[in-house]
Design a protein around this motif. Structure first.
Motif, mmCIF file in Angstrom:
data_model
loop_
_atom_site.group_PDB
_atom_site.id
_atom_site.type_symbol
_atom_site.label_atom_id
_atom_site.label_comp_id
_atom_site.label_asym_id
_atom_site.label_seq_id
_atom_site.Cartn_x
_atom_site.Cartn_y
_atom_site.Cartn_z
ATOM 1 N N MET A 143 10.887 0.290 9.435
ATOM 2 C CA MET A 143 11.255 1.527 10.127
ATOM 3 C C MET A 143 11.843 2.546 9.154
ATOM 4 S SD MET A 143 12.701 0.360 13.886
ATOM 5 C CE MET A 143 14.020 -0.642 13.240
ATOM 6 N N ILE A 144 12.667 2.079 8.220
ATOM 7 C CA ILE A 144 13.238 2.987 7.222
ATOM 8 C C ILE A 144 12.131 3.548 6.336
ATOM 9 C CG2 ILE A 144 14.721 3.116 5.187
ATOM 10 C CD1 ILE A 144 16.538 1.030 6.603
ATOM 11 N N SER A 145 11.166 2.709 5.969
ATOM 12 C CA SER A 145 10.048 3.164 5.146
ATOM 13 C C SER A 145 9.268 4.268 5.852
ATOM 14 C CB SER A 145 9.127 1.984 4.805
ATOM 15 O OG SER A 145 8.097 2.394 3.943
ATOM 16 N N VAL A 146 8.995 4.080 7.134
ATOM 17 C CA VAL A 146 8.287 5.114 7.910
ATOM 18 C C VAL A 146 9.129 6.393 7.969
ATOM 19 C CG1 VAL A 146 7.453 5.743 10.220
ATOM 20 C CG2 VAL A 146 6.912 3.500 9.265
ATOM 21 N N HIS A 147 10.417 6.231 8.216
ATOM 22 C CA HIS A 147 11.310 7.401 8.282
ATOM 23 C C HIS A 147 11.267 8.169 6.963
ATOM 24 C CE1 HIS A 147 14.798 9.921 9.017
ATOM 25 N NE2 HIS A 147 15.321 9.467 7.882
ATOM 26 N N LEU A 148 11.387 7.459 5.838
ATOM 27 C CA LEU A 148 11.342 8.121 4.536
ATOM 28 C C LEU A 148 9.996 8.813 4.315
ATOM 29 C CD1 LEU A 148 13.123 5.421 2.351
ATOM 30 C CD2 LEU A 148 14.050 7.621 3.123
ATOM 31 N N TYR A 149 8.914 8.162 4.734
ATOM 32 C CA TYR A 149 7.578 8.751 4.613
ATOM 33 C C TYR A 149 7.514 10.062 5.409
ATOM 34 C CZ TYR A 149 2.475 8.988 4.433
ATOM 35 O OH TYR A 149 1.176 9.382 4.222
ATOM 36 N N GLN A 150 8.035 10.023 6.645
ATOM 37 C CA GLN A 150 8.010 11.213 7.501
ATOM 38 C C GLN A 150 8.907 12.321 6.953
ATOM 39 O OE1 GLN A 150 8.999 9.300 11.221
ATOM 40 N NE2 GLN A 150 6.862 9.278 11.861
ATOM 41 N N CYS A 151 9.915 11.943 6.154
ATOM 42 C CA CYS A 151 10.797 12.937 5.534
ATOM 43 C C CYS A 151 10.201 13.518 4.261
ATOM 44 C CB CYS A 151 12.153 12.309 5.222
ATOM 45 S SG CYS A 151 13.132 11.942 6.686
ATOM 46 N N ASP A 189 0.861 -1.184 0.000
ATOM 47 C CA ASP A 189 0.000 0.000 0.000
ATOM 48 C C ASP A 189 0.899 1.235 0.000
ATOM 49 O OD1 ASP A 189 -1.696 2.120 0.521
ATOM 50 O OD2 ASP A 189 -2.630 1.190 2.271
ATOM 51 N N MET A 190 0.934 1.942 -1.114
ATOM 52 C CA MET A 190 1.831 3.089 -1.254
ATOM 53 C C MET A 190 1.413 4.275 -0.374
ATOM 54 S SD MET A 190 4.099 1.940 -3.197
ATOM 55 C CE MET A 190 4.314 0.634 -4.378
ATOM 56 N N GLN A 191 0.237 4.202 0.216
ATOM 57 C CA GLN A 191 -0.211 5.263 1.123
ATOM 58 C C GLN A 191 0.099 4.933 2.585
ATOM 59 O OE1 GLN A 191 -1.258 8.058 -0.376
ATOM 60 N NE2 GLN A 191 -0.868 6.889 -2.241
ATOM 61 N N HIS A 192 0.554 3.740 2.855
ATOM 62 C CA HIS A 192 0.830 3.292 4.219
ATOM 63 C C HIS A 192 2.318 3.453 4.503
ATOM 64 C CE1 HIS A 192 1.287 0.532 7.611
ATOM 65 N NE2 HIS A 192 0.008 0.753 7.829
ATOM 66 N N PRO A 193 2.691 4.251 5.499
ATOM 67 C CA PRO A 193 4.106 4.541 5.751
ATOM 68 C C PRO A 193 4.997 3.305 5.901
ATOM 69 C CG PRO A 193 2.757 6.016 7.038
ATOM 70 C CD PRO A 193 1.815 5.004 6.414
ATOM 71 N N GLN A 194 4.513 2.247 6.542
ATOM 72 C CA GLN A 194 5.354 1.063 6.747
ATOM 73 C C GLN A 194 5.520 0.236 5.478
ATOM 74 O OE1 GLN A 194 4.472 -1.510 9.993
ATOM 75 N NE2 GLN A 194 4.627 0.095 11.523
ATOM 76 N N GLU A 195 4.673 0.444 4.490
ATOM 77 C CA GLU A 195 4.743 -0.361 3.267
ATOM 78 C C GLU A 195 5.207 0.428 2.053
ATOM 79 O OE1 GLU A 195 1.220 -2.576 2.400
ATOM 80 O OE2 GLU A 195 1.048 -3.316 4.442
ATOM 81 N N MET A 196 5.109 1.761 2.121
ATOM 82 C CA MET A 196 5.379 2.583 0.949
ATOM 83 C C MET A 196 6.716 2.243 0.291
ATOM 84 S SD MET A 196 5.828 6.690 0.658
ATOM 85 C CE MET A 196 7.355 6.598 1.538
#
Length: 128
Positions: A45-53, A11-18
């Motif tokens: 965790m890296i995916s969430v970090h990138l999403y938050q960035c 799911d490209m909208q989900h921070p952990q999966e994007m």
């Protein structure tokens, strides 16, 4: 490869999966041995970090496509190769960061990969 993390399953909208699909398989420049660079928890965790960035998936900008080979391994295909000068800058940045961190193991891996690539290119040129 982590279970269920092919690009089409994330799911490209989900921070952990994007970005999980991009982190779940070998990165050709670092490890073509078939093993992911990160374990699944770290990749999430890296995916969430990138999403938050602020990173977001942009299909039109995707230069490397993911597919699954008959043996189940992930295969990357560069459909829009980057400027060769960018590869040189990327390699220089990785080497610089590894030196600063004292990461001799990464430097040895990179040196081996580059030596192998140089040998492959030389062999191709010799064929012509």
């Amino acid at each position: 490869m982590f279970n269920g993390t092919h690009q089409s399953q994330c799911d490209m909208q989900h921070p952990q999966e994007m970005m999980l699909w991009a982190l779940n398989s070998p990165i050709p420049e670092f490890n073509s041995d078939g093993f992911p660079v990160f374990d699944e928890q770290t990749a999430r965790m890296i995916s969430v970090h990138l999403y938050q960035c602020g990173f977001r998936y942009m299909p039109g900008e995707q230069n490397r496509l993911q597919s699954v080979a008959d043996d189940g391994s992930i295969v990357w295909t560069d459909n829009k190769p980057l400027n060769p000068e960018n590869h040189k800058k990327n390699i220089e940045n990785v080497v610089k960061a590894a030196k600063q961190q004292g990461n001799d193991e990464l430097l040895n891996i990179l040196a081996g990969k580059l030596a192998g690539l140089a040998n492959d290119i030389t062999a191709e040129l010799d064929k012509n």
